[in-house]
Write an enzyme that holds these catalytic residues in place. Sequence first.
Site, mmCIF file in Angstrom:
data_model
loop_
_atom_site.group_PDB
_atom_site.id
_atom_site.type_symbol
_atom_site.label_atom_id
_atom_site.label_comp_id
_atom_site.label_asym_id
_atom_site.label_seq_id
_atom_site.Cartn_x
_atom_site.Cartn_y
_atom_site.Cartn_z
ATOM 1 N N GLU A 64 1.038 -1.050 -0.362
ATOM 2 C CA GLU A 64 0.153 0.165 -0.246
ATOM 3 C C GLU A 64 1.207 1.256 -0.148
ATOM 4 O OE1 GLU A 64 -2.990 -0.482 2.885
ATOM 5 O OE2 GLU A 64 -4.089 -2.263 1.734
ATOM 6 N N GLU A 75 -1.584 -10.451 -5.587
ATOM 7 C CA GLU A 75 -1.970 -10.336 -7.210
ATOM 8 C C GLU A 75 -1.064 -10.692 -8.722
ATOM 9 O OE1 GLU A 75 -4.232 -9.705 -5.193
ATOM 10 O OE2 GLU A 75 -5.688 -11.206 -5.227
HETATM 11 N N1 THU Z 1 -5.706 -6.756 -2.284
HETATM 12 C C1 THU Z 1 -5.009 -7.809 -3.404
HETATM 13 O O1 THU Z 1 -3.754 -7.624 -2.679
HETATM 14 N N2 THU Z 1 -5.431 -8.545 -4.058
HETATM 15 C C2 THU Z 1 -6.648 -8.352 -4.906
HETATM 16 O O2 THU Z 1 -7.438 -9.152 -5.600
HETATM 17 C C3 THU Z 1 -8.424 -7.361 -3.461
HETATM 18 C C4 THU Z 1 -7.642 -5.864 -2.545
HETATM 19 C C5 THU Z 1 -5.742 -5.457 -1.486
HETATM 20 C C6 THU Z 1 -4.782 -4.165 -1.838
HETATM 21 C C7 THU Z 1 -5.079 -3.336 -1.021
HETATM 22 O O3 THU Z 1 -4.042 -3.038 0.251
HETATM 23 C C8 THU Z 1 -6.255 -4.114 0.427
HETATM 24 O O4 THU Z 1 -6.155 -5.586 -0.271
HETATM 25 C C9 THU Z 1 -7.834 -3.739 0.358
HETATM 26 O O5 THU Z 1 -8.017 -3.981 -0.211
#
Ligand code: THU
Length: 160
Positions: A64, A75
Amino acid sequence: MKHLKIETILEVYDSLSELPENIQELMHKAHEARKKAYAPYSHFNVGAAILLENDVIVQGNNQENAAFPSGLCAERVAAFYAGASFPNVPFKALAITAGSTKSINKTPIPPCGACRQSLAEYEVNQKKAIEIFFMGETGKVVKAASIKSVLPLVFDSSYL
Ligand code: THU
């Protein structure tokens, strides 16, 4: 007017132990990656692990950023790392695990739409299905036999 019916079949397993050993190992790598996620804003940790055709396992987790859209999902971190490190080596399977740091998540979490689209690029190019397995931190595991099973009507380079 005609209707276009789109059907998808996913397999649901009660626990990881019902899956083949190599998939259990792959999911363990995804869990390992989830624990190292950098998610100080959402507190939602996601881990991904990709098994390549050469048997290498590549891991990724969400990264993030204070400027929210600058972060990236687990992913895509894994897929882009695999693409950058092992170009043209097909992806055999992808394992995903996700959960909040505030409670234990037992709900299987599918990849977001943007990740499905990114993964489709690899599947279309390699002309071979990528199996996807997703789960929470514990509990049921869902298997999709192909990216197409979670992304019908995929947009790919054939339309350009
Ligand atoms: N996130 C993922 O890593 N993969 C996904 O397929 C959905 C969301 C992460 C993005 C963000 O850091 C957190 O989950 C909340 O959305």
